[in-house]
Design an enzyme around this catalytic site. Sequence first.
Site, PDB file in Angstrom:
ATOM      1  N   ARG A 154       0.815  -1.233   0.000  1.00  0.00           N
ATOM      2  CA  ARG A 154       0.000   0.000   0.000  1.00  0.00           C
ATOM      3  C   ARG A 154       0.841   1.273   0.000  1.00  0.00           C
ATOM      4  NH1 ARG A 154      -2.981  -2.896   3.611  1.00  0.00           N
ATOM      5  NH2 ARG A 154      -4.745  -3.907   2.599  1.00  0.00           N
ATOM      6  N   LYS A 168       3.162  11.618 -11.301  1.00  0.00           N
ATOM      7  CA  LYS A 168       2.366  10.662 -12.090  1.00  0.00           C
ATOM      8  C   LYS A 168       3.216   9.428 -12.357  1.00  0.00           C
ATOM      9  CE  LYS A 168      -0.653  13.254 -15.169  1.00  0.00           C
ATOM     10  NZ  LYS A 168      -0.975  13.264 -16.599  1.00  0.00           N
ATOM     11  N   GLU A 190      10.734  17.406 -25.233  1.00  0.00           N
ATOM     12  CA  GLU A 190       9.937  17.841 -24.069  1.00  0.00           C
ATOM     13  C   GLU A 190      10.390  19.228 -23.582  1.00  0.00           C
ATOM     14  OE1 GLU A 190       7.281  16.142 -23.154  1.00  0.00           O
ATOM     15  OE2 GLU A 190       7.682  13.970 -23.185  1.00  0.00           O
ATOM     16  N   LYS A 200       7.432  22.726 -15.584  1.00  0.00           N
ATOM     17  CA  LYS A 200       6.614  21.606 -15.131  1.00  0.00           C
ATOM     18  C   LYS A 200       6.239  21.789 -13.662  1.00  0.00           C
ATOM     19  CE  LYS A 200       5.499  16.933 -15.042  1.00  0.00           C
ATOM     20  NZ  LYS A 200       5.550  15.645 -15.687  1.00  0.00           N
ATOM     21  N   GLU A 226      -4.293  17.057 -11.740  1.00  0.00           N
ATOM     22  CA  GLU A 226      -4.761  17.272 -13.109  1.00  0.00           C
ATOM     23  C   GLU A 226      -6.280  17.398 -13.195  1.00  0.00           C
ATOM     24  OE1 GLU A 226      -2.577  15.208 -16.106  1.00  0.00           O
ATOM     25  OE2 GLU A 226      -4.134  15.588 -17.607  1.00  0.00           O
ATOM     26  N   ARG A 274      -3.236  21.565 -15.458  1.00  0.00           N
ATOM     27  CA  ARG A 274      -2.123  20.632 -15.671  1.00  0.00           C
ATOM     28  C   ARG A 274      -2.204  19.943 -17.036  1.00  0.00           C
ATOM     29  NH1 ARG A 274       0.442  16.451 -11.329  1.00  0.00           N
ATOM     30  NH2 ARG A 274       1.816  15.324 -12.743  1.00  0.00           N
ATOM     31  N   ASN A 279       0.153  18.176 -21.576  1.00  0.00           N
ATOM     32  CA  ASN A 279      -0.042  17.173 -22.627  1.00  0.00           C
ATOM     33  C   ASN A 279       0.015  17.769 -24.030  1.00  0.00           C
ATOM     34  OD1 ASN A 279      -0.262  14.936 -20.963  1.00  0.00           O
ATOM     35  ND2 ASN A 279      -2.400  15.404 -20.510  1.00  0.00           N
ATOM     36  N   HIS A 313       0.640  15.637 -26.961  1.00  0.00           N
ATOM     37  CA  HIS A 313       0.618  14.248 -26.492  1.00  0.00           C
ATOM     38  C   HIS A 313      -0.591  13.442 -26.948  1.00  0.00           C
ATOM     39  CE1 HIS A 313       4.147  15.287 -24.314  1.00  0.00           C
ATOM     40  NE2 HIS A 313       4.192  14.131 -23.671  1.00  0.00           N
ATOM     41  N   HIS A 356       0.804  10.025 -28.180  1.00  0.00           N
ATOM     42  CA  HIS A 356       0.448   8.711 -27.626  1.00  0.00           C
ATOM     43  C   HIS A 356      -0.119   7.810 -28.713  1.00  0.00           C
ATOM     44  CE1 HIS A 356       0.219  10.314 -23.235  1.00  0.00           C
ATOM     45  NE2 HIS A 356       1.454  10.045 -23.626  1.00  0.00           N
ATOM     46  N   HIS A 409       9.105   7.961 -27.323  1.00  0.00           N
ATOM     47  CA  HIS A 409       8.129   8.913 -26.815  1.00  0.00           C
ATOM     48  C   HIS A 409       8.482  10.344 -27.246  1.00  0.00           C
ATOM     49  CE1 HIS A 409       5.186  10.724 -24.152  1.00  0.00           C
ATOM     50  NE2 HIS A 409       6.150  11.487 -23.653  1.00  0.00           N
TER      51      HIS A 409
HETATM   52  N1  LIG Z   1       5.166  10.309 -15.435  1.00  0.00           N
HETATM   53  C1  LIG Z   1       5.227  11.352 -16.211  1.00  0.00           C
HETATM   54  O1  LIG Z   1       4.817  12.435 -15.847  1.00  0.00           O
HETATM   55  C2  LIG Z   1       5.845  11.198 -17.563  1.00  0.00           C
HETATM   56  C3  LIG Z   1       6.155  12.334 -18.319  1.00  0.00           C
HETATM   57  C4  LIG Z   1       6.782  12.174 -19.549  1.00  0.00           C
HETATM   58  C5  LIG Z   1       7.088  10.907 -20.009  1.00  0.00           C
HETATM   59  N2  LIG Z   1       6.768   9.829 -19.261  1.00  0.00           N
HETATM   60  C6  LIG Z   1       7.074   8.475 -19.722  1.00  0.00           C
HETATM   61  O2  LIG Z   1       8.479   8.360 -19.835  1.00  0.00           O
HETATM   62  C7  LIG Z   1       8.775   7.336 -20.776  1.00  0.00           C
HETATM   63  C8  LIG Z   1       9.882   7.785 -21.692  1.00  0.00           C
HETATM   64  O3  LIG Z   1      11.024   8.009 -20.925  1.00  0.00           O
HETATM   65  P1  LIG Z   1      12.484   8.004 -21.573  1.00  0.00           P
HETATM   66  O4  LIG Z   1      12.482   8.764 -22.800  1.00  0.00           O
HETATM   67  O5  LIG Z   1      13.392   8.385 -20.482  1.00  0.00           O
HETATM   68  O6  LIG Z   1      12.661   6.476 -22.012  1.00  0.00           O
HETATM   69  P2  LIG Z   1      13.392   5.212 -21.399  1.00  0.00           P
HETATM   70  O7  LIG Z   1      13.220   5.143 -19.941  1.00  0.00           O
HETATM   71  O8  LIG Z   1      12.925   4.069 -22.186  1.00  0.00           O
HETATM   72  O9  LIG Z   1      14.925   5.488 -21.725  1.00  0.00           O
HETATM   73  C9  LIG Z   1      15.347   5.533 -23.055  1.00  0.00           C
HETATM   74  C10 LIG Z   1      16.499   4.569 -23.324  1.00  0.00           C
HETATM   75  O10 LIG Z   1      17.694   5.107 -22.795  1.00  0.00           O
HETATM   76  C11 LIG Z   1      18.337   4.174 -21.952  1.00  0.00           C
HETATM   77  N3  LIG Z   1      19.004   4.978 -20.940  1.00  0.00           N
HETATM   78  C12 LIG Z   1      18.417   5.692 -19.958  1.00  0.00           C
HETATM   79  N4  LIG Z   1      19.323   6.429 -19.318  1.00  0.00           N
HETATM   80  C13 LIG Z   1      20.526   6.167 -19.879  1.00  0.00           C
HETATM   81  C14 LIG Z   1      21.846   6.643 -19.648  1.00  0.00           C
HETATM   82  N5  LIG Z   1      22.092   7.592 -18.741  1.00  0.00           N
HETATM   83  N6  LIG Z   1      22.841   6.140 -20.398  1.00  0.00           N
HETATM   84  C15 LIG Z   1      22.585   5.214 -21.358  1.00  0.00           C
HETATM   85  N7  LIG Z   1      21.357   4.758 -21.647  1.00  0.00           N
HETATM   86  C16 LIG Z   1      20.334   5.234 -20.909  1.00  0.00           C
HETATM   87  C17 LIG Z   1      17.240   3.286 -21.467  1.00  0.00           C
HETATM   88  O11 LIG Z   1      17.729   2.027 -21.094  1.00  0.00           O
HETATM   89  C18 LIG Z   1      16.354   3.214 -22.693  1.00  0.00           C
HETATM   90  O12 LIG Z   1      16.862   2.257 -23.583  1.00  0.00           O
HETATM   91  C19 LIG Z   1       7.484   7.041 -21.512  1.00  0.00           C
HETATM   92  O13 LIG Z   1       6.965   5.821 -21.025  1.00  0.00           O
HETATM   93  C20 LIG Z   1       6.578   8.188 -21.100  1.00  0.00           C
HETATM   94  O14 LIG Z   1       5.215   7.823 -21.095  1.00  0.00           O
HETATM   95  C21 LIG Z   1       6.160   9.955 -18.052  1.00  0.00           C
HETATM   96 ZN   LIG Z   2       5.888  13.354 -22.686  1.00  0.00          ZN
END
Ligand SMILES: NC(=O)c1ccc[n+]([C@@H]2O[C@H](COP(=O)([O-])OP(=O)(O)OC[C@H]3O[C@@H](n4cnc5c(N)ncnc54)[C@H](O)[C@@H]3O)[C@@H](O)[C@H]2O)c1
Ligand SMILES: [Zn+2]
Length: 529
Positions: free
Chosen positions: A284, A306, A348, A390, A400, A404, A408, A411, A415, A427
């Site tokens: 929990r 989030k 972003e 942000k 949200e 907020r 998006n 997005h 998405h 992404h």
């Molecule tokens: N929660 C939120 O508010 C929010 C906001 C924006 C995006 N997201 C989510 O974030 C995700 C995308 O995140 P991302 O772009 O970081 O992708 P990711 O986590 O898949 O990382 C991208 C790639 O880079 C590699 N990597 C990460 N850090 C590294 C480093 N320092 N050195 C070498 N390789 C590295 C990872 O292994 C992966 O292969 C999506 O799922 C998206 O929906 C969430």
């Molecule tokens: Zn995003």
Amino acid sequence: MRGMNLPNIVLTGFMGTGKTTVGRLLAERLGLKFVDTDLLIEARDGRSVSNIFREAGEEVFRRLEAAVAQELAEEHGLVIATGGRLMLDSQNALALQKNGRVVCLVAEPEEIVRRLAGDTQRPLLNVSDPKKQVNQLLQARAARYGRFPQITTSGKSPETVADEIIRYLGESNLIRLPVTHPQGSYDVLVGEWLLPRLAELAGGGKPMAVVTDENVGAEYGRFCPPNTPLITIPAGEQHKNLETVRTIYNALIEAGIDRNSTIVALGGGVVGDIAGFVAATYLRGVRFVQCPTTLLAMVDASVGGKTGVDLPQGKNLVGAFKQPAIVIADLTTLVTLPLAEFRAGLAEVVKHGLIAAPSLFFRLENIDLPENLPLIPDLQSLVVRAITVKRNVVQADPFETGRRAVLNLGHTFAHAIEQVSGYTIRHGEAVAMGLVAAAALSAKLGFCSATLPGRIMAVLARLGLPVRIPADLSPKALLAAMNTDKKRVRGQMRFVLVRDVGDVFVTGDVPETAVLQVLHQQQIARDEN
Ligand SMILES: NC(=O)c1ccc[n+]([C@@H]2O[C@H](COP(=O)([O-])OP(=O)(O)OC[C@H]3O[C@@H](n4cnc5c(N)ncnc54)[C@H](O)[C@@H]3O)[C@@H](O)[C@H]2O)c1
Ligand SMILES: [Zn+2]
């Protein structure tokens, strides 16, 4: 090609203060290459430093030293132990400081003499009264060494000195951004060399479990504190699902992680979203810390609370709000981030500029990429500015219920593009396409000038991002995917539209035909592909 350049770490100080021993250790701890200028000169010249002094004279040695300094100044990510006088020359110092963080090691004269006892290779110490000589030299150089930040090594082990240097490097240019939320507040730390201090910064004195993916684990798993379980999941959005969540629960139970523990997400947005969801639900809810290692996760995913995972039906359809106790954004991790991922993060940053920071957007319009990759000091202010956008939005609307949703921007399109591509498009890349589509939609509906979409497209293209939707993603399929999003928001497709840079709004009032037209218009023509 990688996304970042690292500054060098330059150690200076009197002979016998431990520059070489500590420098080697520091390089090993930080995963950097170690260079000792004296050893480099000896290797090149074929003679020992004392022989160069004896046979060619000090002036020749200083010239060799200056050449080495100029050369190393052009490199990145080295730990450089410099000869005792190298950094006292202003030309050398200027060159190495341009791209380096300098630390001066100091020690008590008695300790220096003790450490150097029996060392006959030191040309300046072959005298009858070395203690007197050391004292005289130290006094003569005190003012010039005093220009650099100093760390005393007397009575300390090399390990302790290395720890203190890491702490100094981290604290001296650390930026802390406080974020408030309904249950309290947390800090976002943006700086260098923070992960080596993970236990100190993240632990809160509690036992931890670190969740990472295979890529990040391979690079930074060594910063996982001793006796701490490191749970490694496969990399990639296709693993951001409930199966992975279940494997993490299993690993946590197996490791005996209880309610008093902290779950640390070490990785990009995928790791952060999954580990955050686990932290929100395991027993929990347990304490949660974010260590974002992608630019995207630093400026976006790790802030705001989030978390969640995807379902086959769509992205982020299962989730929870889980506020971190702290966010540790160690910019040095970006050095190993593949360039394409670095660029994805910049999408972003562009988004945040468009939402509320025109100056950030203008800066990106003029930034030189990828030929001149930014150094961390240049990047820090960019990251901080983007996080601030942000932060301000999520603080005003933590759950949200209103404003907020502007985060998006792009997005709704993004998405759908990710989903229809089977998550083969990153992404951030989908966001780039989505930002252009959102601007095109805004222009079509008369909310912004006809030139704004082109301007947004130009910035993104300049940063090396794709701006058109691939031809193999059919507009119909994309629209259908957007309608899955629609179920989440009370039966209406919602869009964030743009009036101008820094001026966006949310609306549900967008005719489907206009969306479809934009999807067609933004698609790469088949022959262009
Ligand atoms: N929660 C939120 O508010 C929010 C906001 C924006 C995006 N997201 C989510 O974030 C995700 C995308 O995140 P991302 O772009 O970081 O992708 P990711 O986590 O898949 O990382 C991208 C790639 O880079 C590699 N990597 C990460 N850090 C590294 C480093 N320092 N050195 C070498 N390789 C590295 C990872 O292994 C992966 O292969 C999506 O799922 C998206 O929906 C969430
Ligand atoms: Zn995003």
